[in-house]
Design a protein around this motif. Structure first.
Motif, PDB file in Angstrom:
ATOM      1  N   TYR A   1       0.831  -1.198   0.000  1.00  0.00           N
ATOM      2  CA  TYR A   1       0.000   0.000   0.000  1.00  0.00           C
ATOM      3  C   TYR A   1       0.865   1.247   0.000  1.00  0.00           C
ATOM      4  CZ  TYR A   1      -3.728  -3.197   1.208  1.00  0.00           C
ATOM      5  OH  TYR A   1      -4.607  -4.230   1.184  1.00  0.00           O
ATOM      6  N   ARG A   2       0.417   2.249  -0.730  1.00  0.00           N
ATOM      7  CA  ARG A   2       1.049   3.565  -0.720  1.00  0.00           C
ATOM      8  C   ARG A   2       0.237   4.441   0.212  1.00  0.00           C
ATOM      9  NH1 ARG A   2       4.098   6.482  -4.531  1.00  0.00           N
ATOM     10  NH2 ARG A   2       5.244   4.540  -4.560  1.00  0.00           N
ATOM     11  N   VAL A   3       0.909   5.080   1.156  1.00  0.00           N
ATOM     12  CA  VAL A   3       0.274   5.991   2.109  1.00  0.00           C
ATOM     13  C   VAL A   3       0.762   7.400   1.793  1.00  0.00           C
ATOM     14  CG1 VAL A   3       0.016   6.608   4.544  1.00  0.00           C
ATOM     15  CG2 VAL A   3       0.195   4.189   3.887  1.00  0.00           C
ATOM     16  N   LEU A   4      -0.172   8.290   1.507  1.00  0.00           N
ATOM     17  CA  LEU A   4       0.133   9.691   1.209  1.00  0.00           C
ATOM     18  C   LEU A   4      -0.524  10.566   2.263  1.00  0.00           C
ATOM     19  CD1 LEU A   4      -0.758   9.616  -2.595  1.00  0.00           C
ATOM     20  CD2 LEU A   4       1.524   9.585  -1.609  1.00  0.00           C
ATOM     21  N   VAL A   5       0.255  11.433   2.880  1.00  0.00           N
ATOM     22  CA  VAL A   5      -0.271  12.367   3.882  1.00  0.00           C
ATOM     23  C   VAL A   5       0.133  13.769   3.461  1.00  0.00           C
ATOM     24  CG1 VAL A   5      -0.245  13.074   6.295  1.00  0.00           C
ATOM     25  CG2 VAL A   5      -0.001  10.649   5.713  1.00  0.00           C
ATOM     26  N   ARG A   6      -0.843  14.650   3.402  1.00  0.00           N
ATOM     27  CA  ARG A   6      -0.605  16.076   3.149  1.00  0.00           C
ATOM     28  C   ARG A   6      -1.487  16.835   4.114  1.00  0.00           C
ATOM     29  NH1 ARG A   6      -0.599  14.591  -2.515  1.00  0.00           N
ATOM     30  NH2 ARG A   6       1.576  14.549  -3.176  1.00  0.00           N
ATOM     31  N   GLY A   7      -0.849  17.560   5.023  1.00  0.00           N
ATOM     32  CA  GLY A   7      -1.620  18.228   6.070  1.00  0.00           C
ATOM     33  C   GLY A   7      -2.254  17.177   6.951  1.00  0.00           C
ATOM     34  N   ASP A   8      -3.567  17.252   7.127  1.00  0.00           N
ATOM     35  CA  ASP A   8      -4.230  16.228   7.927  1.00  0.00           C
ATOM     36  C   ASP A   8      -4.999  15.231   7.060  1.00  0.00           C
ATOM     37  OD1 ASP A   8      -6.302  17.887   7.161  1.00  0.00           O
ATOM     38  OD2 ASP A   8      -7.212  18.024   9.141  1.00  0.00           O
ATOM     39  N   GLU A   9      -4.878  15.344   5.732  1.00  0.00           N
ATOM     40  CA  GLU A   9      -5.543  14.410   4.826  1.00  0.00           C
ATOM     41  C   GLU A   9      -4.648  13.196   4.561  1.00  0.00           C
ATOM     42  OE1 GLU A   9      -8.104  14.777   0.849  1.00  0.00           O
ATOM     43  OE2 GLU A   9      -5.977  15.226   0.541  1.00  0.00           O
ATOM     44  N   VAL A  10      -5.254  12.012   4.599  1.00  0.00           N
ATOM     45  CA  VAL A  10      -4.546  10.753   4.348  1.00  0.00           C
ATOM     46  C   VAL A  10      -5.209  10.062   3.168  1.00  0.00           C
ATOM     47  CG1 VAL A  10      -3.847   8.545   5.325  1.00  0.00           C
ATOM     48  CG2 VAL A  10      -4.159  10.496   6.821  1.00  0.00           C
ATOM     49  N   LYS A  11      -4.380   9.550   2.254  1.00  0.00           N
ATOM     50  CA  LYS A  11      -4.866   8.745   1.135  1.00  0.00           C
ATOM     51  C   LYS A  11      -4.070   7.448   1.116  1.00  0.00           C
ATOM     52  CE  LYS A  11      -5.980  12.691  -1.790  1.00  0.00           C
ATOM     53  NZ  LYS A  11      -5.690  13.358  -3.061  1.00  0.00           N
ATOM     54  N   VAL A  12      -4.763   6.331   0.907  1.00  0.00           N
ATOM     55  CA  VAL A  12      -4.115   5.028   0.864  1.00  0.00           C
ATOM     56  C   VAL A  12      -4.647   4.285  -0.354  1.00  0.00           C
ATOM     57  CG1 VAL A  12      -3.615   2.917   2.146  1.00  0.00           C
ATOM     58  CG2 VAL A  12      -4.251   4.974   3.387  1.00  0.00           C
ATOM     59  N   PHE A  13      -3.726   3.675  -1.117  1.00  0.00           N
ATOM     60  CA  PHE A  13      -4.178   2.852  -2.230  1.00  0.00           C
ATOM     61  C   PHE A  13      -3.277   1.649  -2.387  1.00  0.00           C
ATOM     62  CE2 PHE A  13      -1.379   6.011  -4.111  1.00  0.00           C
ATOM     63  CZ  PHE A  13      -0.580   5.266  -4.966  1.00  0.00           C
ATOM     64  N   ASN A  14      -3.834   0.633  -3.003  1.00  0.00           N
ATOM     65  CA  ASN A  14      -3.127  -0.614  -3.236  1.00  0.00           C
ATOM     66  C   ASN A  14      -2.194  -0.444  -4.426  1.00  0.00           C
ATOM     67  OD1 ASN A  14      -2.394  -3.273  -3.996  1.00  0.00           O
ATOM     68  ND2 ASN A  14      -4.260  -4.075  -3.062  1.00  0.00           N
ATOM     69  N   LYS A  15      -0.911  -0.744  -4.229  1.00  0.00           N
ATOM     70  CA  LYS A  15       0.077  -0.601  -5.305  1.00  0.00           C
ATOM     71  C   LYS A  15      -0.231  -1.515  -6.477  1.00  0.00           C
ATOM     72  CE  LYS A  15       3.601   1.203  -5.359  1.00  0.00           C
ATOM     73  NZ  LYS A  15       4.055   2.342  -6.084  1.00  0.00           N
ATOM     74  N   ALA A  16      -0.989  -2.591  -6.272  1.00  0.00           N
ATOM     75  CA  ALA A  16      -1.325  -3.506  -7.354  1.00  0.00           C
ATOM     76  C   ALA A  16      -2.270  -2.863  -8.358  1.00  0.00           C
ATOM     77  CB  ALA A  16      -1.954  -4.787  -6.796  1.00  0.00           C
ATOM     78  N   LEU A  17      -2.843  -1.718  -8.012  1.00  0.00           N
ATOM     79  CA  LEU A  17      -3.743  -1.042  -8.955  1.00  0.00           C
ATOM     80  C   LEU A  17      -3.032  -0.678 -10.242  1.00  0.00           C
ATOM     81  CD1 LEU A  17      -5.738   1.269  -6.554  1.00  0.00           C
ATOM     82  CD2 LEU A  17      -6.496  -0.829  -7.648  1.00  0.00           C
ATOM     83  N   ILE A  18      -1.723  -0.485 -10.156  1.00  0.00           N
ATOM     84  CA  ILE A  18      -0.941  -0.170 -11.346  1.00  0.00           C
ATOM     85  C   ILE A  18      -0.994  -1.325 -12.339  1.00  0.00           C
ATOM     86  CG2 ILE A  18       1.418   0.294 -12.170  1.00  0.00           C
ATOM     87  CD1 ILE A  18       1.869   1.716  -9.458  1.00  0.00           C
ATOM     88  N   THR A  19      -1.125  -2.549 -11.822  1.00  0.00           N
ATOM     89  CA  THR A  19      -1.170  -3.725 -12.696  1.00  0.00           C
ATOM     90  C   THR A  19      -2.576  -4.027 -13.180  1.00  0.00           C
ATOM     91  OG1 THR A  19      -1.434  -5.275 -10.862  1.00  0.00           O
ATOM     92  CG2 THR A  19       0.817  -4.746 -11.551  1.00  0.00           C
ATOM     93  N   GLY A  20      -3.530  -3.187 -12.818  1.00  0.00           N
ATOM     94  CA  GLY A  20      -4.879  -3.355 -13.342  1.00  0.00           C
ATOM     95  C   GLY A  20      -5.876  -3.912 -12.346  1.00  0.00           C
ATOM     96  N   GLN A  21      -5.456  -4.303 -11.148  1.00  0.00           N
ATOM     97  CA  GLN A  21      -6.418  -4.769 -10.163  1.00  0.00           C
ATOM     98  C   GLN A  21      -7.223  -3.589  -9.657  1.00  0.00           C
ATOM     99  OE1 GLN A  21      -4.307  -6.761  -7.051  1.00  0.00           O
ATOM    100  NE2 GLN A  21      -4.535  -8.739  -8.032  1.00  0.00           N
ATOM    101  N   ARG A  22      -8.442  -3.858  -9.252  1.00  0.00           N
ATOM    102  CA  ARG A  22      -9.287  -2.801  -8.707  1.00  0.00           C
ATOM    103  C   ARG A  22      -9.519  -3.057  -7.230  1.00  0.00           C
ATOM    104  NH1 ARG A  22     -10.948   1.257 -11.147  1.00  0.00           N
ATOM    105  NH2 ARG A  22     -12.794   1.322  -9.881  1.00  0.00           N
ATOM    106  N   ALA A  23      -9.632  -2.002  -6.463  1.00  0.00           N
ATOM    107  CA  ALA A  23      -9.980  -2.143  -5.046  1.00  0.00           C
ATOM    108  C   ALA A  23     -11.407  -2.652  -4.970  1.00  0.00           C
ATOM    109  CB  ALA A  23      -9.860  -0.800  -4.340  1.00  0.00           C
ATOM    110  N   ASN A  24     -11.643  -3.631  -4.105  1.00  0.00           N
ATOM    111  CA  ASN A  24     -12.987  -4.188  -4.000  1.00  0.00           C
ATOM    112  C   ASN A  24     -13.762  -3.605  -2.833  1.00  0.00           C
ATOM    113  OD1 ASN A  24     -11.854  -5.448  -1.814  1.00  0.00           O
ATOM    114  ND2 ASN A  24     -11.748  -7.464  -2.762  1.00  0.00           N
ATOM    115  N   GLY A  25     -13.133  -2.765  -2.028  1.00  0.00           N
ATOM    116  CA  GLY A  25     -13.839  -2.116  -0.938  1.00  0.00           C
ATOM    117  C   GLY A  25     -14.226  -3.053   0.186  1.00  0.00           C
ATOM    118  N   SER A  26     -13.585  -4.204   0.271  1.00  0.00           N
ATOM    119  CA  SER A  26     -13.925  -5.170   1.306  1.00  0.00           C
ATOM    120  C   SER A  26     -13.469  -4.685   2.679  1.00  0.00           C
ATOM    121  CB  SER A  26     -13.281  -6.524   1.011  1.00  0.00           C
ATOM    122  OG  SER A  26     -11.877  -6.455   1.208  1.00  0.00           O
ATOM    123  N   THR A  27     -14.070  -5.243   3.706  1.00  0.00           N
ATOM    124  CA  THR A  27     -13.687  -4.912   5.080  1.00  0.00           C
ATOM    125  C   THR A  27     -12.240  -5.295   5.328  1.00  0.00           C
ATOM    126  OG1 THR A  27     -15.959  -5.250   5.815  1.00  0.00           O
ATOM    127  CG2 THR A  27     -14.257  -5.308   7.506  1.00  0.00           C
TER     128      THR A  27
END
Length: 90
Positions: A26-52
């Motif tokens: 996972y890539r974690v990006l923080v700017r100020g108090d905002e946090v963004k996280v995404f799966n690095k595999a998305l670059i290979t075409g996988q999509r986040a499934n939003g699972s728990t």
């Protein structure tokens, strides 16, 4: 001058770091108090499934990288977005 120095020290740092949780990266990006996280595999075409499970892993990634928690998080496409919460940080 002291007030300006205190504000500078209190300002959250910018973070751009990758961390592995279980078998996902996972890539974690923080700017100020905002946090963004995404799966690095998305670059290979996988999509986040939003699972728990995936959301829990992303939350763990934020904790590992920053020592803080993500709160008020929501999905923006395949990216988990939230606010940095360091209230429990020792």
């Amino acid at each position: 001058m002291l007030t300006a120095l205190m504000m500078l020290l209190a300002a959250p740092a910018t973070v751009n770091q990758t961390v592995q949780v279980d078998e996902s990266r996972y890539r974690v990006l923080v700017r100020g108090d905002e946090v963004k996280v995404f799966n690095k595999a998305l670059i290979t075409g996988q999509r986040a499934n939003g699972s728990t499970k995936q959301r829990d892993q992303m939350r763990q990634a934020v904790s590992l990288v920053t020592g803080c928690q993500i709160k008020d998080d929501f999905w923006r496409g395949a990216v988990l977005v939230g606010v940095m919460d360091c209230s429990g940080k020792q």
